[in-house]
Design a protein around this motif. Structure first.
Motif, PDB file in Angstrom:
ATOM      1  N   PRO A  57       5.756  83.607 -29.481  1.00  0.00           N
ATOM      2  CA  PRO A  57       4.969  84.444 -28.572  1.00  0.00           C
ATOM      3  C   PRO A  57       4.376  83.648 -27.406  1.00  0.00           C
ATOM      4  O   PRO A  57       4.304  84.149 -26.288  1.00  0.00           O
ATOM      5  CB  PRO A  57       3.861  85.011 -29.460  1.00  0.00           C
ATOM      6  CG  PRO A  57       4.392  84.921 -30.833  1.00  0.00           C
ATOM      7  CD  PRO A  57       5.278  83.722 -30.851  1.00  0.00           C
ATOM      8  N   LEU A  58       3.990  82.408 -27.672  1.00  0.00           N
ATOM      9  CA  LEU A  58       3.442  81.564 -26.618  1.00  0.00           C
ATOM     10  C   LEU A  58       4.500  81.278 -25.561  1.00  0.00           C
ATOM     11  O   LEU A  58       4.228  81.365 -24.353  1.00  0.00           O
ATOM     12  CB  LEU A  58       2.908  80.265 -27.213  1.00  0.00           C
ATOM     13  CG  LEU A  58       2.198  79.322 -26.266  1.00  0.00           C
ATOM     14  CD1 LEU A  58       0.959  79.990 -25.686  1.00  0.00           C
ATOM     15  CD2 LEU A  58       1.820  78.056 -26.996  1.00  0.00           C
ATOM     16  N   VAL A  59       5.713  80.989 -25.981  1.00  0.00           N
ATOM     17  CA  VAL A  59       6.811  80.741 -25.046  1.00  0.00           C
ATOM     18  C   VAL A  59       7.122  81.999 -24.247  1.00  0.00           C
ATOM     19  O   VAL A  59       7.344  81.936 -23.033  1.00  0.00           O
ATOM     20  CB  VAL A  59       8.061  80.238 -25.804  1.00  0.00           C
ATOM     21  CG1 VAL A  59       9.290  80.250 -24.912  1.00  0.00           C
ATOM     22  CG2 VAL A  59       7.813  78.857 -26.378  1.00  0.00           C
ATOM     23  N   VAL A  60       7.106  83.145 -24.883  1.00  0.00           N
ATOM     24  CA  VAL A  60       7.385  84.406 -24.185  1.00  0.00           C
ATOM     25  C   VAL A  60       6.321  84.677 -23.131  1.00  0.00           C
ATOM     26  O   VAL A  60       6.639  85.021 -21.985  1.00  0.00           O
ATOM     27  CB  VAL A  60       7.488  85.576 -25.196  1.00  0.00           C
ATOM     28  CG1 VAL A  60       7.524  86.913 -24.479  1.00  0.00           C
ATOM     29  CG2 VAL A  60       8.718  85.398 -26.070  1.00  0.00           C
ATOM     30  N   VAL A  61       5.053  84.510 -23.484  1.00  0.00           N
ATOM     31  CA  VAL A  61       3.968  84.756 -22.534  1.00  0.00           C
ATOM     32  C   VAL A  61       4.059  83.788 -21.355  1.00  0.00           C
ATOM     33  O   VAL A  61       3.948  84.203 -20.193  1.00  0.00           O
ATOM     34  CB  VAL A  61       2.592  84.649 -23.230  1.00  0.00           C
ATOM     35  CG1 VAL A  61       1.466  84.622 -22.221  1.00  0.00           C
ATOM     36  CG2 VAL A  61       2.400  85.798 -24.199  1.00  0.00           C
ATOM     37  N   LEU A  62       4.266  82.500 -21.631  1.00  0.00           N
ATOM     38  CA  LEU A  62       4.388  81.533 -20.544  1.00  0.00           C
ATOM     39  C   LEU A  62       5.623  81.809 -19.690  1.00  0.00           C
ATOM     40  O   LEU A  62       5.582  81.652 -18.473  1.00  0.00           O
ATOM     41  CB  LEU A  62       4.426  80.113 -21.112  1.00  0.00           C
ATOM     42  CG  LEU A  62       3.118  79.634 -21.736  1.00  0.00           C
ATOM     43  CD1 LEU A  62       3.313  78.273 -22.374  1.00  0.00           C
ATOM     44  CD2 LEU A  62       1.995  79.604 -20.737  1.00  0.00           C
ATOM     45  N   TRP A 100      12.874  76.422  -7.638  1.00  0.00           N
ATOM     46  CA  TRP A 100      13.061  75.000  -7.892  1.00  0.00           C
ATOM     47  C   TRP A 100      11.786  74.371  -8.440  1.00  0.00           C
ATOM     48  O   TRP A 100      11.846  73.462  -9.256  1.00  0.00           O
ATOM     49  CB  TRP A 100      13.578  74.269  -6.660  1.00  0.00           C
ATOM     50  CG  TRP A 100      12.576  74.093  -5.553  1.00  0.00           C
ATOM     51  CD1 TRP A 100      12.360  74.933  -4.506  1.00  0.00           C
ATOM     52  CD2 TRP A 100      11.666  73.005  -5.406  1.00  0.00           C
ATOM     53  NE1 TRP A 100      11.356  74.442  -3.716  1.00  0.00           N
ATOM     54  CE2 TRP A 100      10.913  73.261  -4.243  1.00  0.00           C
ATOM     55  CE3 TRP A 100      11.403  71.857  -6.138  1.00  0.00           C
ATOM     56  CZ2 TRP A 100       9.925  72.399  -3.800  1.00  0.00           C
ATOM     57  CZ3 TRP A 100      10.414  71.000  -5.690  1.00  0.00           C
ATOM     58  CH2 TRP A 100       9.692  71.266  -4.539  1.00  0.00           C
ATOM     59  N   GLU A 101      10.611  74.844  -7.991  1.00  0.00           N
ATOM     60  CA  GLU A 101       9.354  74.308  -8.508  1.00  0.00           C
ATOM     61  C   GLU A 101       9.168  74.682  -9.971  1.00  0.00           C
ATOM     62  O   GLU A 101       8.725  73.861 -10.782  1.00  0.00           O
ATOM     63  CB  GLU A 101       8.177  74.827  -7.683  1.00  0.00           C
ATOM     64  CG  GLU A 101       8.160  74.297  -6.270  1.00  0.00           C
ATOM     65  CD  GLU A 101       7.165  75.013  -5.399  1.00  0.00           C
ATOM     66  OE1 GLU A 101       6.910  76.209  -5.632  1.00  0.00           O
ATOM     67  OE2 GLU A 101       6.648  74.377  -4.463  1.00  0.00           O
ATOM     68  N   ALA A 102       9.508  75.931 -10.323  1.00  0.00           N
ATOM     69  CA  ALA A 102       9.415  76.360 -11.716  1.00  0.00           C
ATOM     70  C   ALA A 102      10.378  75.562 -12.585  1.00  0.00           C
ATOM     71  O   ALA A 102      10.051  75.207 -13.721  1.00  0.00           O
ATOM     72  CB  ALA A 102       9.707  77.855 -11.829  1.00  0.00           C
ATOM     73  N   SER A 103      11.564  75.259 -12.070  1.00  0.00           N
ATOM     74  CA  SER A 103      12.527  74.455 -12.822  1.00  0.00           C
ATOM     75  C   SER A 103      12.003  73.045 -13.063  1.00  0.00           C
ATOM     76  O   SER A 103      12.146  72.494 -14.161  1.00  0.00           O
ATOM     77  CB  SER A 103      13.850  74.380 -12.069  1.00  0.00           C
ATOM     78  OG  SER A 103      14.372  75.672 -11.885  1.00  0.00           O
TER      79      SER A 103
END
Length: 71
Positions: free
Chosen positions: A15-20, A36-39
């Motif tokens: 759930p933490l990974v999904v929310v993030l 690119w910044e998110a990557s």
């Protein structure tokens, strides 16, 4: 992952990974953060997880979640 190993359990981590992930997608869509910044942030997270400080990050997240989810 067995009960003796440190780290987030699968019930807490997913759930933490999904929310993030949702937060990152919304930031990219709002053009506050480019793709690119998110990557780069994601890759940084993977590399931090491979270092000894990754265990510290996991312990802090567990401590915070334990306070919020304490019943």
């Amino acid at each position: 992952m067995n009960n003796d190993s440190p780290g987030l359990s699968m019930n807490t981590a997913m759930p933490l990974v999904v929310v993030l992930g949702i937060v990152v997608v919304l930031l990219v869509r709002s053009r506050q953060v480019r793709v690119w910044e998110a990557s780069v942030v994601g890759l940084f997270g993977f590399y931090v997880a491979l270092t000894p400080i990754g265990w510290t990050v996991i312990a802090v997240v567990e401590w915070l979640l334990g306070g919020f989810l304490h019943t």
